[in-house]
Structure formats: C-alpha cells, structure tokens
Design a protein around this motif. Structure first.
Motif, PDB file in Angstrom:
ATOM      1  N   GLU A   1      41.886 -19.426   9.469  1.00 51.06           N
ATOM      2  CA  GLU A   1      40.632 -19.444  10.203  1.00 51.06           C
ATOM      3  C   GLU A   1      40.262 -18.025  10.609  1.00 51.06           C
ATOM      4  N   VAL A   2      39.005 -17.703  10.524  1.00 55.27           N
ATOM      5  CA  VAL A   2      38.512 -16.426  11.003  1.00 55.27           C
ATOM      6  C   VAL A   2      38.254 -16.590  12.502  1.00 55.27           C
ATOM      7  N   PRO A   3      38.918 -15.804  13.354  1.00 56.04           N
ATOM      8  CA  PRO A   3      38.820 -16.049  14.788  1.00 56.04           C
ATOM      9  C   PRO A   3      37.462 -15.703  15.392  1.00 56.04           C
ATOM     10  N   ASP A   4      36.789 -14.704  14.885  1.00 56.05           N
ATOM     11  CA  ASP A   4      35.530 -14.268  15.484  1.00 56.05           C
ATOM     12  C   ASP A   4      34.354 -14.678  14.624  1.00 56.05           C
ATOM     13  N   ARG A   5      33.316 -15.120  15.275  1.00 56.12           N
ATOM     14  CA  ARG A   5      32.056 -15.440  14.605  1.00 56.12           C
ATOM     15  C   ARG A   5      31.003 -14.457  15.095  1.00 56.12           C
ATOM     16  N   PRO A   6      30.030 -14.117  14.246  1.00 55.94           N
ATOM     17  CA  PRO A   6      28.987 -13.189  14.694  1.00 55.94           C
ATOM     18  C   PRO A   6      28.120 -13.826  15.775  1.00 55.94           C
ATOM     19  N   ALA A   7      27.599 -12.987  16.639  1.00 53.15           N
ATOM     20  CA  ALA A   7      26.715 -13.464  17.702  1.00 53.15           C
ATOM     21  C   ALA A   7      25.416 -13.967  17.086  1.00 53.15           C
ATOM     22  N   PRO A   8      25.000 -15.191  17.410  1.00 52.14           N
ATOM     23  CA  PRO A   8      23.821 -15.760  16.765  1.00 52.14           C
ATOM     24  C   PRO A   8      22.499 -15.157  17.217  1.00 52.14           C
ATOM     25  N   GLU A   9      22.490 -14.363  18.292  1.00 55.05           N
ATOM     26  CA  GLU A   9      21.214 -13.882  18.807  1.00 55.05           C
ATOM     27  C   GLU A   9      20.625 -12.690  18.045  1.00 55.05           C
ATOM     28  N   THR A  10      21.390 -11.997  17.236  1.00 56.27           N
ATOM     29  CA  THR A  10      20.857 -10.842  16.524  1.00 56.27           C
ATOM     30  C   THR A  10      20.533 -11.194  15.073  1.00 56.27           C
ATOM     31  N   ASP A  11      19.496 -10.564  14.550  1.00 53.60           N
ATOM     32  CA  ASP A  11      19.089 -10.804  13.169  1.00 53.60           C
ATOM     33  C   ASP A  11      20.164 -10.335  12.186  1.00 53.60           C
ATOM     34  N   ILE A  12      20.791  -9.202  12.473  1.00 57.44           N
ATOM     35  CA  ILE A  12      21.821  -8.678  11.580  1.00 57.44           C
ATOM     36  C   ILE A  12      23.009  -9.631  11.545  1.00 57.44           C
ATOM     37  N   ALA A  13      23.433 -10.086  12.732  1.00 56.99           N
ATOM     38  CA  ALA A  13      24.557 -11.024  12.778  1.00 56.99           C
ATOM     39  C   ALA A  13      24.202 -12.326  12.079  1.00 56.99           C
ATOM     40  N   ARG A  14      22.968 -12.779  12.220  1.00 52.58           N
ATOM     41  CA  ARG A  14      22.548 -14.022  11.558  1.00 52.58           C
ATOM     42  C   ARG A  14      22.578 -13.844  10.041  1.00 52.58           C
ATOM     43  N   GLY A  15      22.124 -12.683   9.547  1.00 51.34           N
ATOM     44  CA  GLY A  15      22.168 -12.415   8.110  1.00 51.34           C
ATOM     45  C   GLY A  15      23.589 -12.387   7.583  1.00 51.34           C
ATOM     46  N   VAL A  16      24.485 -11.771   8.335  1.00 54.68           N
ATOM     47  CA  VAL A  16      25.893 -11.714   7.937  1.00 54.68           C
ATOM     48  C   VAL A  16      26.489 -13.119   7.949  1.00 54.68           C
ATOM     49  N   HIS A  17      26.148 -13.898   8.977  1.00 54.94           N
ATOM     50  CA  HIS A  17      26.664 -15.263   9.091  1.00 54.94           C
ATOM     51  C   HIS A  17      26.160 -16.125   7.925  1.00 54.94           C
ATOM     52  N   LEU A  18      24.895 -15.986   7.557  1.00 55.01           N
ATOM     53  CA  LEU A  18      24.351 -16.768   6.446  1.00 55.01           C
ATOM     54  C   LEU A  18      25.042 -16.408   5.135  1.00 55.01           C
ATOM     55  N   LYS A  19      25.339 -15.134   4.936  1.00 53.58           N
ATOM     56  CA  LYS A  19      26.071 -14.725   3.739  1.00 53.58           C
ATOM     57  C   LYS A  19      27.458 -15.344   3.724  1.00 53.58           C
ATOM     58  N   GLU A  20      28.090 -15.365   4.882  1.00 56.88           N
ATOM     59  CA  GLU A  20      29.422 -15.945   4.989  1.00 56.88           C
ATOM     60  C   GLU A  20      29.391 -17.444   4.684  1.00 56.88           C
ATOM     61  N   VAL A  21      28.384 -18.127   5.204  1.00 54.05           N
ATOM     62  CA  VAL A  21      28.239 -19.567   4.958  1.00 54.05           C
ATOM     63  C   VAL A  21      28.011 -19.811   3.468  1.00 54.05           C
ATOM     64  N   PHE A  22      27.166 -18.987   2.854  1.00 61.27           N
ATOM     65  CA  PHE A  22      26.895 -19.142   1.425  1.00 61.27           C
ATOM     66  C   PHE A  22      28.157 -18.896   0.607  1.00 61.27           C
TER      67      PHE A  22
END
Length: 176
Positions: free
Chosen positions: A90-111
């Motif tokens: 498991e990856v312990p840290d998730r990006p903060a959802p409030e920033t656009d950059i973190a959301r973009g990184v999170h979406l790439k990770e989900v994909f």
C-alpha cells in the motif's frame, strides 16, 4: 574500426539518445513499474544494437524499437519468477485533493492502477492503439495476431478499463 562502422555507431547512439524517453514512457505504461520500465528499455536497446546493421530502413527504426520493446515486455511477463512476485504493498500517502496538480497526479495514478489490472495482451492492445496511436493493422503486425484479435482485445481492454476506473471511483467516493 572502419568509418562505416563508426557512422553506424553514431547513428545508433543518436537514435538511442532520441528515443530513450519515449520508449521509457511506453514501457512504463505497459508494466507500471519505473524500474522495470528502465530495464526493459535497456534490454530493448541492447537487442536493437545487435540487430542495427540489419535494420534496412533507418526511418522505420522507431516502429521496430517499439516492437522490440513489446517483445521484451512479453518475454519478461513469461518468466516464472515474475509470476511469483507479489506487489500488493500500500502507498501510505495520497495527494491532497484540493490542488489541481495533486488531482492530476492522483488521476494518473488511478489510471495506471486500472491499466495494471488488464491482462497483458489487452494492455498491449490498448496502449498500442490508443496511446501510441497505431492503426489496427500496425498493432496486429506488432502483436503478431489478426486484426480481428486486435479489435476484440482492444474492446475487451477498454471495457475492463472502464470497469476498473468506475470501481476505483466508487471506492474513492466511499473513502471521502
């Protein structure tokens, strides 16, 4: 070393410098592991170097390199010690959802996670068709299968990708 050999070496080194990054991105999309992607590209370039004098049309070297990279990845998948390895950490840290950059990184990770759930042939068909933008005919030639097989693998891969993404999206909503 003759001047012909030197010019072939220089042409290969120029090709390798120019194509290492795109090949690494493609390898990463196929395997989902940066270290393995780097190893695959290195193996691909070694094999390509050995065959470089035989590459008749240097203009099609990019397509040939992608084909060699795909073969390296498929060969790697067939190795028994790879099948025994479990990557369920498991990856312990998730990006903060409030920033656009973190959301973009999170979406790439989900994909990437969704892409990693696809079987190897479906993943290869989806990546070659929709990321590398090869035609059905070119993809069939690279995968050494029929065009109908490419179409069915692509359709099944996209359906599985949609299902995986919707499942991951539903889990994210439950966590929120």
């Amino acid at each position: 070393m003759s001047s012909r050999d030197r010019s072939e070496n220089e042409r290969f080194h120029g090709f390798a410098d120019r194509s290492t990054r795109p090949l690494t991105r493609l390898a990463y999309l196929l395997c989902g592991d940066q270290h393995l992607a780097n190893d695959l590209v290195q193996n691909c370039l070694i094999r390509l170097y050995q065959a470089w004098p035989k590459v008749a049309d240097k203009d099609t070297a990019d397509a040939y390199a992608r084909k060699v990279l795909l073969r390296c990845w498929l060969n790697e998948r067939r190795r028994p010690w790879r099948r025994a390895e479990a990557r369920d950490g498991e990856v312990p840290d998730r990006p903060a959802p409030e920033t656009d950059i973190a959301r973009g990184v999170h979406l790439k990770e989900v994909f990437r996670d969704a892409l990693a759930q696809l079987p190897p042939r479906q993943r290869a068909a989806v990546v070659l068709r929709y990321w590398a933008q090869h035609s059905v005919t070119e993809t069939a030639a690279i995968l050494r299968c029929s065009e109908g097989n490419v179409k069915s693998q692509s359709a099944r891969g996209l359906a599985a990708l949609r299902t995986a993404l919707s499942t991951m999206n539903a889990l994210e909503e439950l966590r929120s």
